[in-house]
Design a protein around this motif. Structure first.
Motif, PDB file in Angstrom:
ATOM      1  N   GLY A 114       0.840  -1.187   0.000  1.00 39.04           N
ATOM      2  CA  GLY A 114       0.000   0.000   0.000  1.00 39.04           C
ATOM      3  C   GLY A 114       0.873   1.234   0.000  1.00 39.04           C
ATOM      4  O   GLY A 114       2.009   1.209   0.491  1.00 39.04           O
ATOM      5  N   LYS A 116       1.247   5.622   0.628  1.00 38.14           N
ATOM      6  CA  LYS A 116       0.844   6.597   1.639  1.00 38.14           C
ATOM      7  C   LYS A 116      -0.535   7.130   1.266  1.00 38.14           C
ATOM      8  O   LYS A 116      -0.806   7.407   0.097  1.00 38.14           O
ATOM      9  CB  LYS A 116       1.846   7.747   1.702  1.00 38.14           C
ATOM     10  CG  LYS A 116       1.574   8.758   2.803  1.00 38.14           C
ATOM     11  CD  LYS A 116       2.664   9.828   2.824  1.00 38.14           C
ATOM     12  CE  LYS A 116       2.469  10.815   3.960  1.00 38.14           C
ATOM     13  NZ  LYS A 116       3.536  11.855   3.986  1.00 38.14           N
ATOM     14  N   ILE A 117      -1.408   7.259   2.233  1.00 34.75           N
ATOM     15  CA  ILE A 117      -2.755   7.780   1.992  1.00 34.75           C
ATOM     16  C   ILE A 117      -2.948   9.020   2.857  1.00 34.75           C
ATOM     17  O   ILE A 117      -2.736   8.984   4.074  1.00 34.75           O
ATOM     18  CB  ILE A 117      -3.831   6.733   2.325  1.00 34.75           C
ATOM     19  CG1 ILE A 117      -3.603   5.456   1.490  1.00 34.75           C
ATOM     20  CG2 ILE A 117      -5.216   7.291   2.064  1.00 34.75           C
ATOM     21  CD1 ILE A 117      -4.597   4.348   1.773  1.00 34.75           C
ATOM     22  N   CYS A 128      -3.667   3.502   6.839  1.00 35.90           N
ATOM     23  CA  CYS A 128      -2.873   2.961   5.727  1.00 35.90           C
ATOM     24  C   CYS A 128      -1.710   2.104   6.180  1.00 35.90           C
ATOM     25  O   CYS A 128      -1.095   1.403   5.371  1.00 35.90           O
ATOM     26  CB  CYS A 128      -2.395   4.083   4.807  1.00 35.90           C
ATOM     27  SG  CYS A 128      -1.196   5.220   5.519  1.00 35.90           S
ATOM     28  N   LEU A 174      -2.590  -3.467   5.771  1.00 35.88           N
ATOM     29  CA  LEU A 174      -2.860  -2.314   4.922  1.00 35.88           C
ATOM     30  C   LEU A 174      -4.344  -1.977   5.033  1.00 35.88           C
ATOM     31  O   LEU A 174      -5.032  -2.518   5.904  1.00 35.88           O
ATOM     32  CB  LEU A 174      -2.488  -2.659   3.477  1.00 35.88           C
ATOM     33  CG  LEU A 174      -1.037  -3.104   3.284  1.00 35.88           C
ATOM     34  CD1 LEU A 174      -0.889  -3.921   2.013  1.00 35.88           C
ATOM     35  CD2 LEU A 174      -0.107  -1.907   3.274  1.00 35.88           C
ATOM     36  N   TYR A 218       4.406  -1.331   3.433  1.00 36.54           N
ATOM     37  CA  TYR A 218       4.004   0.068   3.316  1.00 36.54           C
ATOM     38  C   TYR A 218       5.082   0.799   2.526  1.00 36.54           C
ATOM     39  O   TYR A 218       6.243   0.835   2.917  1.00 36.54           O
ATOM     40  CB  TYR A 218       3.845   0.668   4.715  1.00 36.54           C
ATOM     41  CG  TYR A 218       3.615   2.162   4.736  1.00 36.54           C
ATOM     42  CD1 TYR A 218       2.418   2.709   4.273  1.00 36.54           C
ATOM     43  CD2 TYR A 218       4.585   3.033   5.223  1.00 36.54           C
ATOM     44  CE1 TYR A 218       2.199   4.080   4.296  1.00 36.54           C
ATOM     45  CE2 TYR A 218       4.380   4.403   5.257  1.00 36.54           C
ATOM     46  CZ  TYR A 218       3.187   4.921   4.784  1.00 36.54           C
ATOM     47  OH  TYR A 218       2.980   6.281   4.811  1.00 36.54           O
ATOM     48  N   GLN A 223       1.550   8.618  -3.235  1.00 34.62           N
ATOM     49  CA  GLN A 223       0.420   8.729  -2.325  1.00 34.62           C
ATOM     50  C   GLN A 223      -0.880   8.930  -3.090  1.00 34.62           C
ATOM     51  O   GLN A 223      -0.883   9.226  -4.281  1.00 34.62           O
ATOM     52  CB  GLN A 223       0.613   9.886  -1.346  1.00 34.62           C
ATOM     53  CG  GLN A 223       0.598  11.259  -2.002  1.00 34.62           C
ATOM     54  CD  GLN A 223       0.828  12.380  -1.007  1.00 34.62           C
ATOM     55  OE1 GLN A 223       1.630  12.269  -0.077  1.00 34.62           O
ATOM     56  NE2 GLN A 223       0.128  13.493  -1.201  1.00 34.62           N
ATOM     57  N   HIS A 226      -7.634  10.441   0.059  1.00 35.11           N
ATOM     58  CA  HIS A 226      -8.804   9.668   0.472  1.00 35.11           C
ATOM     59  C   HIS A 226      -9.846  10.602   1.074  1.00 35.11           C
ATOM     60  O   HIS A 226      -9.652  11.163   2.147  1.00 35.11           O
ATOM     61  CB  HIS A 226      -8.387   8.609   1.507  1.00 35.11           C
ATOM     62  CG  HIS A 226      -9.466   7.642   1.845  1.00 35.11           C
ATOM     63  ND1 HIS A 226      -9.399   6.780   2.918  1.00 35.11           N
ATOM     64  CD2 HIS A 226     -10.665   7.389   1.252  1.00 35.11           C
ATOM     65  CE1 HIS A 226     -10.492   6.048   2.955  1.00 35.11           C
ATOM     66  NE2 HIS A 226     -11.275   6.399   1.967  1.00 35.11           N
TER      67      HIS A 226
END
Length: 288
Positions: A114, A116-117, A128, A174, A218, A223, A226
């Motif tokens: 995953g 970066k969110i 995340c 994640l 991660y 990114q 969200h």
């Protein structure tokens, strides 16, 4: 086909269109497909997508079958070497697909990854990168110890607040808002557990992937944004119920046999108390 991107829509018409547009704005040499599953939204999303993005594969459900089952519908017809679960309320950057797929190709031990969110205000979406919700991790998180002692690992086993969000590392879990899974990992552990209606399925999947010997990773070299449901409005009862039901499902599936009856009872009581408090707080919120 390198990548199958699965997006589930439930009454997020405009956000879904923006999400799809951001994917098609990607700069990548990888070949991908988008599979959209609509959970009986009745918001006209299928018509809009067919008109604006005819290359998208659409599935229209007559009922809201939940997040897990809808994603599994997409996985069953996906042709990609990788599968990406992508929330309808996200915006990917132009480099996101290229960066993440290159990383996966270069690291065959990684089963799921995953990026970066971030939230619309630029802050980190803490979901995340997570640890598994063991009884102790859940206790420290639910009762605020993680906020009081954000840099102490013992008290931050769940949200991993002591780890730098700009550095890369292997983690437990994640989030389903953006989860890139290797086809071989899916073939080994199976698809999402449909007992989870709309919460907990991502953590359960990561648990099974890690148990099978893969690494969950991660990788914040790119990114996404969200636009998660951070509304102060009152939530439907079913959302609150399913959120807490998922906690019990996960615990029973993965931890119940590992802990004493006393610990299990404490978990059930804790979830029950949290459920009651959530209902009470929710009732005080405005309906609009």
């Amino acid at each position: 086909m390198d990548l199958s991107i699965i997006i589930v829509n439930y009454k997020t018409h405009d956000l879904t269109l923006a999400c799809i547009k951001s994917v098609f704005s990607s700069v990548t040499a990888y070949k991908y497909e988008i599979i959209l599953i609509d959970n009986a939204s009745k918001d006209g999303i299928i018509k809009s997508v067919n008109e604006q993005f005819p290359q998208v594969i659409c599935i229209a459900n007559k009922d809201n079958v939940g997040f897990s089952r809808a994603n599994n519908q997409g996985i069953r017809i996906a042709k990609g070497r990788y599968v990406l679960l992508l929330n309808s309320d996200t915006i990917v950057q132009q480099d996101t697909l290229e960066t993440m797929l290159s990383f996966m190709d270069e690291n065959p031990i990684v089963g799921a990854s995953g990026c970066k969110i971030v939230l619309p205000d630029g802050s980190l979406d803490k979901a995340c990168k997570r640890g598994f919700p063991t009884p102790s991790a859940s206790f420290y998180y639910a009762f605020g110890f993680s906020k009081l002692f954000p840099k102490i690992p013992r008290f931050n086993q769940y949200q991993l607040g002591y780890l730098n969000p700009d550095e890369e590392y292997g983690i437990d879990s994640l989030v389903g808002a953006f989860m890139l899974i290797r086809r071989e990992a899916i073939e080994q552990v199976g698809m999402l557990d449909e007992e989870f209606f709309m919460y907990g399925e991502d953590i359960d999947w990561c648990y099974r992937i890690k148990e099978a010997g893969w690494v969950n990773y991660y990788y914040p070299k790119t990114q996404i944004i969200h636009y998660k449901g951070a509304s102060s409005r009152r939530k439907p009862y079913k959302i609150i119920y399913e959120f807490h039901r998922a906690m019990i499902l996960f615990h029973n599936k993965h931890y119940r046999q590992k802990y004493s009856w006393l610990t299990n009872m404490a978990v059930y009581i804790g979830v029950g108390l949290k459920f009651g408090l959530s209902l009470a707080r929710n009732k005080l919120k405005p309906t609009r």
